[in-house]
Design a protein around this motif. Structure first.
Motif, short mmCIF file in Angstrom:
data_model
loop_
_atom_site.label_atom_id
_atom_site.label_comp_id
_atom_site.label_asym_id
_atom_site.label_seq_id
_atom_site.Cartn_x
_atom_site.Cartn_y
_atom_site.Cartn_z
N ALA A 123 67.80 48.25 52.56
CA ALA A 123 67.27 48.23 53.98
C ALA A 123 66.63 49.46 53.92
CB ALA A 123 68.24 48.06 54.90
N GLU A 124 67.35 50.69 53.64
CA GLU A 124 66.61 51.88 53.54
C GLU A 124 65.47 52.27 52.43
OE1 GLU A 124 68.10 53.88 55.40
OE2 GLU A 124 70.21 53.94 55.60
N TYR A 125 65.72 51.43 51.32
CA TYR A 125 64.35 51.51 50.51
C TYR A 125 63.37 50.71 50.98
CZ TYR A 125 67.78 53.13 46.79
OH TYR A 125 68.53 53.80 46.09
N PHE A 126 63.70 49.72 51.71
CA PHE A 126 62.77 48.99 52.31
C PHE A 126 61.74 49.79 53.44
CE2 PHE A 126 61.33 46.25 56.08
CZ PHE A 126 60.17 45.29 55.17
N LEU A 127 62.63 50.23 54.43
CA LEU A 127 61.87 51.09 55.36
C LEU A 127 61.25 52.27 55.04
CD1 LEU A 127 64.97 51.12 57.82
CD2 LEU A 127 63.03 49.52 58.16
N SER A 128 61.58 52.88 53.83
CA SER A 128 60.79 53.91 53.22
C SER A 128 59.57 53.42 52.56
CB SER A 128 61.71 54.73 52.20
OG SER A 128 63.04 55.27 52.53
N ALA A 150 42.87 67.15 52.32
CA ALA A 150 43.73 67.40 53.37
C ALA A 150 44.56 66.29 53.92
CB ALA A 150 43.05 68.33 54.05
N SER A 151 43.63 65.45 53.96
CA SER A 151 44.19 64.01 54.40
C SER A 151 45.12 63.58 53.33
CB SER A 151 43.07 62.87 54.53
OG SER A 151 42.10 63.36 55.67
N TRP A 152 45.04 63.40 52.28
CA TRP A 152 45.89 62.98 51.13
C TRP A 152 47.15 64.01 51.37
CZ3 TRP A 152 46.33 58.28 49.96
CH2 TRP A 152 45.04 57.36 49.74
N ILE A 153 47.01 65.14 51.38
CA ILE A 153 48.24 66.21 51.45
C ILE A 153 49.00 65.80 52.73
CG2 ILE A 153 48.89 68.51 51.85
CD1 ILE A 153 46.49 69.53 50.12
N VAL A 154 48.30 65.65 53.87
CA VAL A 154 48.98 65.12 55.16
C VAL A 154 49.91 64.01 54.76
CG1 VAL A 154 48.63 64.35 57.42
CG2 VAL A 154 47.65 66.51 56.75
N GLY A 155 49.15 62.87 54.45
CA GLY A 155 49.97 61.72 53.98
C GLY A 155 51.13 61.74 53.32
N VAL A 156 50.79 62.70 51.95
CA VAL A 156 52.14 62.95 51.12
C VAL A 156 53.26 63.42 51.81
CG1 VAL A 156 52.78 64.07 49.11
CG2 VAL A 156 50.72 62.83 48.82
N ILE A 157 52.79 64.63 52.85
CA ILE A 157 53.98 65.39 53.42
C ILE A 157 54.69 64.38 54.62
CG2 ILE A 157 54.40 67.05 55.41
CD1 ILE A 157 52.10 68.60 53.82
N ALA A 158 53.63 63.55 55.04
CA ALA A 158 54.22 62.40 56.07
C ALA A 158 55.21 61.47 55.43
CB ALA A 158 53.28 61.73 56.67
N CYS A 159 55.07 61.11 54.15
CA CYS A 159 55.82 60.18 53.33
C CYS A 159 57.28 61.00 53.02
CB CYS A 159 55.30 59.82 51.98
SG CYS A 159 53.75 58.70 52.47
N ILE A 160 57.28 62.25 52.47
CA ILE A 160 58.33 62.88 52.31
C ILE A 160 59.20 63.16 53.35
CG2 ILE A 160 59.15 65.39 51.71
CD1 ILE A 160 56.86 65.67 49.70
N GLY A 161 58.50 63.19 54.77
CA GLY A 161 59.28 63.49 55.97
C GLY A 161 60.00 62.09 56.22
N ILE A 162 59.12 60.85 55.91
CA ILE A 162 59.96 59.60 56.56
C ILE A 162 61.24 59.44 55.30
CG2 ILE A 162 59.62 57.07 56.10
CD1 ILE A 162 56.67 57.60 56.79
N VAL A 163 60.99 59.70 54.19
CA VAL A 163 62.09 59.46 53.37
C VAL A 163 63.09 60.48 53.77
CG1 VAL A 163 62.99 59.52 50.92
CG2 VAL A 163 60.65 58.61 51.37
N ALA A 164 62.76 61.84 53.77
CA ALA A 164 63.90 62.73 54.25
C ALA A 164 64.63 62.49 55.66
CB ALA A 164 63.27 64.07 54.55
N GLY A 165 63.84 61.62 56.43
CA GLY A 165 64.37 61.44 57.74
C GLY A 165 65.43 60.41 57.65
N ILE A 166 65.12 59.41 56.62
CA ILE A 166 66.18 58.23 56.24
C ILE A 166 67.20 58.99 55.78
CG2 ILE A 166 66.19 56.14 55.16
CD1 ILE A 166 63.44 55.37 55.80
N ILE A 167 67.08 59.55 54.78
CA ILE A 167 68.35 60.27 54.03
C ILE A 167 69.17 60.94 55.03
CG2 ILE A 167 68.97 61.97 52.29
CD1 ILE A 167 66.64 61.05 50.83
N HIS A 168 68.61 61.94 56.00
CA HIS A 168 69.06 62.41 56.65
C HIS A 168 70.00 61.75 57.93
CE1 HIS A 168 70.37 65.95 59.52
NE2 HIS A 168 69.85 65.11 60.55
#
Length: 437
Positions: free
Chosen positions: A233-238, A198-216
């Motif tokens: 800079a967007e790639y670096f922050l992601s 579950a921790s890795w699932i939460v981590g992956v979801i968080a990463c998807i959220g970070i990338v989606a937030g930067i794209i949005h």
């Protein structure tokens, strides 16, 4: 002539290097104050790692550090809004103690007589009761401050004394225990963590959220014609965000159950005990998830809602906010109501972790909460502050305390260090504001 040329070349190189660094920060839009706190945190961690002989940066200590930070971090997110509006709340520790005692009495004495022991609704009703009480206390404080024009310092100082005394009167000074089994999950521990998968699932979801937030964010900037960050800079922050998230998950999963608990688990479930022992990861603790969830919600409130804009407008110039039609008094009441709710959530974490409600619970937490917000960049002059900075400030404060405990430093000296750090943080904020003018 050669010396002059060498000096000129050195200056140009230095200027070029400084310009490159400045360009990097402009492109990535990284908050330099936040980066400074991260640097200070790393220095603290490395220093304690050396002084403790390698005990500080172990998965076990870092996991415990995250759990210990949770309750103060939850309250610090609300303290940001309070201080931004040029107010202060000295009663948060006492409200934590009082609401914690209310929740303890509900689940240990009152609800079992009505619902029976181990009823699945017990923890929900106890938590709801504590949150409602916290909200009412916060609204009461806010109404006195807003409508009777009593300074927040005096109101909450009175609240510090009143609610600490009220905590004692609820049970005549007795400790209430034990807590409901489901309620205890909010305190962390072996059962209060979500495990490896579950921790890795939460981590992956968080990463998807970070990338989606930067794209949005990039799409929104393009839509409204605002300047955009360079793609690199967007790639670096992601990449940086995902690295921090996945690294944190790896640390949490590297802390395994104690051998005796793992053996009991194996015996209860008919699992053969291997020669090397059974390694079961704790994973991310539930109180840490609660703190992070509160942080996300409070960030959304502060940066995306009209209410958040009103809060910062009041902190920047109360008179102008009033003339602009903002109902400043009701905003103040809501801010303190939110603070009361967050105190109740922090009380749930603390009570669940202790498996008891005590009269001393939350003592001096007002100091740590205010210090966390100020260290995190919230200005006591009002108008400036971030929720992320407050959470990081709470981690800094708890890191200092945890490191000093590992070094065997007495509690009185720990308090001296916390006080000094708070004064230094306020002084640095004053210097920063003076230079920014």
């Amino acid at each position: 002539m050669a010396g002059t040329m060498q000096t000129t070349t050195s200056k140009n190189a230095g200027t070029s290097s400084g310009g490159a660094i400045a360009s990097f920060f402009r492109a990535t839009e990284i908050d330099t104050r936040l980066l400074g706190m991260v640097g200070a945190l790393l220095i603290i961690w490395i220093g304690f790692e050396i002084l403790t002989g390698g005990l500080f940066l172990t998965p076990r200590n870092l996991w415990n550090l995250s759990v210990q930070t949770s309750s103060v971090a939850v309250m610090a997110t609300g303290m940001v809004l309070v201080i931004v509006t040029r107010n202060i709340d000295l009663s948060v520790g006492s409200i934590l103690g009082f609401t914690g005692m209310i929740m303890g009495v509900l689940q240990a004495k009152l609800l079992p007589g009505i619902l029976g022991f181990d009823h699945p609704a017990t923890w929900i009703l106890a938590l709801t009761g504590g949150i409602v009480v916290g909200a009412l206390i916060g609204m009461f404080h806010g109404a006195i401050i807003a409508f009777l024009n009593v300074p927040s310092f005096i109101v909450t100082l009175g609240g510090l004394l009143v609610w600490r005394g009220a905590t004692w009167f609820v049970t005549s000074g007795q400790t209430v225990a034990p807590m409901d089994a489901n309620f205890r999950l909010m305190g962390g521990g072996t059962d209060g963590s979500i495990g490896w998968t579950a921790s890795w699932i939460v981590g992956v979801i968080a990463c998807i959220g970070i990338v989606a937030g930067i794209i949005h964010s990039r799409r929104q900037r393009k839509r409204f014609g605002f300047p955009q960050r360079p793609l690199w800079a967007e790639y670096f922050l992601s990449a940086l965000g995902c690295f921090i998230v996945l690294g944190s998950v790896q640390v949490a999963n590297s802390y395994y159950w104690p051998t005796n608990i793992a053996r009991r688990y194996a015996d209860a479930n008919g699992i053969a005990w291997p020669d090397g022992g059974l390694l079961i990861s704790h994973g991310i603790a539930i109180p840490v998830l609660i703190a992070l969830g509160v942080g996300l919600v409070m960030t959304f409130v502060a940066t995306r809602l009209r209410f958040g804009r009103y809060v910062f407008a009041i902190g920047g110039n109360p008179e102008a906010a009033e003339l602009a039609g903002i109902k400043t008094r009701w905003v103040t009441v809501r801010i303190f109501a939110i603070m009361g709710i967050l105190c109740a959530i922090a009380a749930a974490i603390s009570t669940a972790r202790l498996n008891a409600a005590t009269n001393a619970q939350g003592e001096l937490d007002e100091l740590y909460t205010i210090a966390a917000a100020v260290i995190g960049g919230t200005s006591l002059a009002g108008g400036t502050g971030t929720v992320a900075g407050a959470i990081l400030g709470a981690l800094v404060m708890q890191s200092l305390q945890s490191g000093m405990v590992l070094l065997g430093i007495d509690t009185p000296f720990q308090r001296i260090v916390v006080g000094v750090v708070l004064v230094v943080a306020v002084w640095l904020d004053t210097v920063y504001r003076a230079r920014a003018k």
